[in-house]
Design an enzyme around this catalytic site. Structure first.
Site, PDB file in Angstrom:
ATOM      1  N   ASN A  12      31.912  60.167  44.893  1.00 20.01           N
ATOM      2  CA  ASN A  12      32.514  60.024  43.527  1.00 20.01           C
ATOM      3  C   ASN A  12      32.156  58.433  43.231  1.00 20.01           C
ATOM      4  O   ASN A  12      31.636  57.659  44.098  1.00 20.01           O
ATOM      5  CB  ASN A  12      33.783  60.441  43.159  1.00 20.01           C
ATOM      6  CG  ASN A  12      34.215  60.749  41.971  1.00 20.01           C
ATOM      7  OD1 ASN A  12      33.926  60.309  40.977  1.00 20.01           O
ATOM      8  ND2 ASN A  12      35.084  61.804  41.925  1.00 20.01           N
TER       9      ASN A  12
ATOM     10  N   HIS B 129      32.993  41.215  62.068  1.00 21.48           N
ATOM     11  CA  HIS B 129      32.804  39.813  62.112  1.00 21.48           C
ATOM     12  C   HIS B 129      33.502  39.464  63.621  1.00 21.48           C
ATOM     13  O   HIS B 129      34.448  40.017  64.033  1.00 21.48           O
ATOM     14  CB  HIS B 129      33.167  38.860  61.188  1.00 21.48           C
ATOM     15  CG  HIS B 129      32.497  39.131  59.940  1.00 21.48           C
ATOM     16  ND1 HIS B 129      31.354  38.661  59.521  1.00 21.48           N
ATOM     17  CD2 HIS B 129      32.871  39.821  58.937  1.00 21.48           C
ATOM     18  CE1 HIS B 129      30.860  39.197  58.504  1.00 21.48           C
ATOM     19  NE2 HIS B 129      31.986  39.755  58.139  1.00 21.48           N
TER      20      HIS B 129
ATOM     21  N   GLY C 134      40.511  59.159  47.669  1.00 22.08           N
ATOM     22  CA  GLY C 134      40.305  57.947  46.753  1.00 22.08           C
ATOM     23  C   GLY C 134      40.869  56.585  47.413  1.00 22.08           C
ATOM     24  O   GLY C 134      41.891  56.554  47.777  1.00 22.08           O
TER      25      GLY C 134
ATOM     26  N   SER D 132      44.482  59.561  50.190  1.00 22.95           N
ATOM     27  CA  SER D 132      43.982  58.316  49.272  1.00 22.95           C
ATOM     28  C   SER D 132      44.786  57.313  50.008  1.00 22.95           C
ATOM     29  O   SER D 132      46.018  57.295  50.110  1.00 22.95           O
ATOM     30  CB  SER D 132      44.643  58.851  47.661  1.00 22.95           C
ATOM     31  OG  SER D 132      43.984  59.854  47.146  1.00 22.95           O
TER      32      SER D 132
ATOM     33  N   THR E  20      41.504  53.278  61.182  1.00 26.79           N
ATOM     34  CA  THR E  20      41.290  52.211  62.007  1.00 26.79           C
ATOM     35  C   THR E  20      40.920  52.823  63.388  1.00 26.79           C
ATOM     36  O   THR E  20      40.421  51.836  64.034  1.00 26.79           O
ATOM     37  CB  THR E  20      42.448  51.217  62.234  1.00 26.79           C
ATOM     38  OG1 THR E  20      43.499  51.988  62.668  1.00 26.79           O
ATOM     39  CG2 THR E  20      42.904  50.346  60.924  1.00 26.79           C
ATOM     40  N   LYS E  21      41.064  54.164  63.678  1.00 30.63           N
ATOM     41  CA  LYS E  21      40.718  54.683  64.876  1.00 30.63           C
ATOM     42  C   LYS E  21      40.216  56.086  64.642  1.00 30.63           C
ATOM     43  O   LYS E  21      40.263  56.552  63.501  1.00 30.63           O
ATOM     44  CB  LYS E  21      42.148  54.614  65.903  1.00 30.63           C
ATOM     45  CG  LYS E  21      42.987  55.693  65.236  1.00 30.63           C
ATOM     46  CD  LYS E  21      44.083  55.488  66.358  1.00 30.63           C
ATOM     47  CE  LYS E  21      45.350  56.582  65.811  1.00 30.63           C
ATOM     48  NZ  LYS E  21      46.514  56.700  66.792  1.00 30.63           N
TER      49      LYS E  21
ATOM     50  N   LYS F 142      49.331  65.920  59.258  1.00 29.90           N
ATOM     51  CA  LYS F 142      49.546  67.180  59.322  1.00 29.90           C
ATOM     52  C   LYS F 142      48.596  67.857  59.989  1.00 29.90           C
ATOM     53  O   LYS F 142      47.042  67.328  60.050  1.00 29.90           O
ATOM     54  CB  LYS F 142      49.540  67.810  57.834  1.00 29.90           C
ATOM     55  CG  LYS F 142      49.634  69.222  57.597  1.00 29.90           C
ATOM     56  CD  LYS F 142      49.345  69.545  55.996  1.00 29.90           C
ATOM     57  CE  LYS F 142      49.612  70.982  55.823  1.00 29.90           C
ATOM     58  NZ  LYS F 142      49.817  71.296  54.594  1.00 29.90           N
TER      59      LYS F 142
END
Length: 187
Positions: free
Chosen positions: A83, A113, A140, A158, A163-164, A181
């Site tokens: 989208n 970085h 989103g 959303s 991070t994992k 869930k």
């Protein structure tokens, strides 16, 4: 080893290397053309996406505005939809399976970085690949960080910051994302 080879295997590399700069320019030119091509000319948009991306399925639709670093490191399966406002920093490879949907303003970032300030201030960069399984829906403004793998049938809520890595059949959400869930998949 070339700077491009270093980049793709996750080693420190110099992004000012001529080959890399040329590849990024090519991607910017193709995304510029894609983003200014009318949605009424879907055939040309698909043609541009197939030139830009490393590999695609037959059915692919990407709303404008779309941005990426290289394009050639992005591989999407059949029935891919992105989208408005999608950004994929494909410094390392990004693999997205079949039947995947990205909601507005999703960010998929392989680029990172060095933590060491000297290395970072010298302009060196790193990248870690991202893999997203089949039948995934990324909500989103969700962000997928470097090195993440998502299994099949994963839904990312959303605004989540992933991070994992997560396995199959889960809904993840929050910052940092966690399983909120499990999904019972019908055979």
């Amino acid at each position: 080893m070339s700077e491009r080879e270093k980049m793709l295997v996750g080693e420190l590399y110099d992004p000012t290397d001529g080959e890399l700069m040329e590849l990024r320019l090519n991607a910017r030119l193709l995304t510029e053309k894609l983003n200014t091509t009318s949605v009424s000319n879907n055939g040309q948009r698909i043609e541009l996406l197939k030139k830009l991306l490393g590999s695609t399925g037959k059915n692919i639709f990407v709303e404008s505005v779309f941005n990426c670093d290289y394009g050639c490191n992005i591989h999407v399966g059949e029935n891919f939809y992105a989208n408005f406002g999608c950004v994929i920093l494909d410094v390392a490879e990004v693999h997205i399976g079949n039947n995947c949907m990205l909601a507005p303003q999703v960010g998929i970032y392989t680029a990172t970085h060095p933590l060491d300030p000297f290395e970072r201030n010298c302009g060196l960069e790193l990248a870690k690949p991202i893999n997203i399984g089949d039948n995934c829906w990324i909500g989103g403004r969700a962000v997928i960080n470097p090195g993440v793998t998502l299994g099949d049938n994963v839904v990312v809520a959303s605004g989540a910051v992933v991070t994992k890595s997560f396995g199959n059949n889960v809904v993840v959400g929050g910052n940092p994302a966690k399983v909120i869930k499990e999904i019972l998949v019908q055979d």
